[in-house]
Design an enzyme around this catalytic site. Structure first.
Site, PDB file in Angstrom:
ATOM      1  N   ASP A  70       0.773  -1.136   0.192  1.00  0.00           N
ATOM      2  CA  ASP A  70       0.033   0.001   0.047  1.00  0.00           C
ATOM      3  C   ASP A  70       0.911   1.406  -0.057  1.00  0.00           C
ATOM      4  O   ASP A  70       2.010   1.233   0.750  1.00  0.00           O
ATOM      5  CB  ASP A  70      -1.278   0.182   1.389  1.00  0.00           C
ATOM      6  N   GLY A  71       0.427   2.247  -0.520  1.00  0.00           N
ATOM      7  CA  GLY A  71       0.898   3.590  -0.531  1.00  0.00           C
ATOM      8  C   GLY A  71      -0.192   4.404  -0.164  1.00  0.00           C
ATOM      9  O   GLY A  71      -1.396   4.325  -0.116  1.00  0.00           O
ATOM     10  N   ASP A 124      -4.338  -2.716  -3.515  1.00  0.00           N
ATOM     11  CA  ASP A 124      -5.506  -1.862  -3.732  1.00  0.00           C
ATOM     12  C   ASP A 124      -5.519  -0.839  -4.622  1.00  0.00           C
ATOM     13  O   ASP A 124      -6.343  -0.060  -4.773  1.00  0.00           O
ATOM     14  CB  ASP A 124      -6.176  -1.396  -2.156  1.00  0.00           C
ATOM     15  N   HIS A 167      -9.396  -0.210   2.638  1.00  0.00           N
ATOM     16  CA  HIS A 167     -10.077  -0.018   3.781  1.00  0.00           C
ATOM     17  C   HIS A 167     -11.474  -0.437   4.051  1.00  0.00           C
ATOM     18  O   HIS A 167     -12.554  -0.017   4.374  1.00  0.00           O
ATOM     19  CB  HIS A 167     -10.520   1.722   3.600  1.00  0.00           C
ATOM     20  N   ASP A 177      -1.728   0.087   5.116  1.00  0.00           N
ATOM     21  CA  ASP A 177      -1.875   1.363   5.135  1.00  0.00           C
ATOM     22  C   ASP A 177      -1.692   2.276   6.394  1.00  0.00           C
ATOM     23  O   ASP A 177      -0.989   3.163   6.130  1.00  0.00           O
ATOM     24  CB  ASP A 177      -3.593   1.689   5.160  1.00  0.00           C
TER      25      ASP A 177
END
Length: 155
Positions: free
Chosen positions: A9-10, A69, A124, A134
């Site tokens: 994730d970023g 994601d 999320h 995240d």
């Protein structure tokens, strides 16, 4: 070949803005976290860098399932857009220059070194490793000592 899961994730505060990335490698019950943060970058750059740094951490060719994601990362690879951009001298179908070329040029050889399967998941939504990535990415850009993203250019 070893089979590895790679969650990535970023995150960015502002886009562009302060950004962080996180990767979690899973292999036979062992976990390895890889993180970093930059003073000025974009969310898409952090999403790409999370995948790159995770794959770079592997010492030998592996079968890797990347769970992200990021539609930008997953769709660009699975739909072949990035390969088309590269074939056209890093130009998109509208004639504009593709973004993040420096990172794509780092990622594509890693895609060849490893047998990579990509899976997109909605962010999320309570997936434990996605949520953890995240949280790590956000914690990184909230911290001190952020690096300069030399490859970031506005545009």
């Amino acid at each position: 070949m070893k089979e590895v899961l790679l969650y990535t994730d970023g995150a960015c505060s502002g886009n562009p803005g302060r950004g962080g990335f996180a990767s979690i490698l899973l292999y036979k019950g062992a976990e390895k976290e890889i993180t970093g943060a930059f003073e000025l970058t974009t969310n898409n750059r952090m999403e790409l860098l999370a995948v790159i740094r995770g794959l770079e951490a592997l010492r030998e060719p592996c079968r890797v399932k990347v769970i992200s994601d990021s539609k930008y990362v997953v769709d660009s690879l699975t739909r072949g857009w990035v390969y088309s951009w590269r074939a056209k001298g890093w130009k998109k179908s509208d004639g504009k220059r593709a973004l993040n070329v420096d990172l794509w040029e780092r990622l594509l050889p890693l895609m060849e070194r490893h047998e990579v399967e990509l899976e997109w998941i909605k962010g999320h939504k309570g997936h434990p490793y996605n949520e953890r990535c995240d949280a790590l990415a956000v914690a990184m850009y909230m911290g001190d000592g952020l690096e300069c993203d030399e490859g970031y250019t506005e545009g």
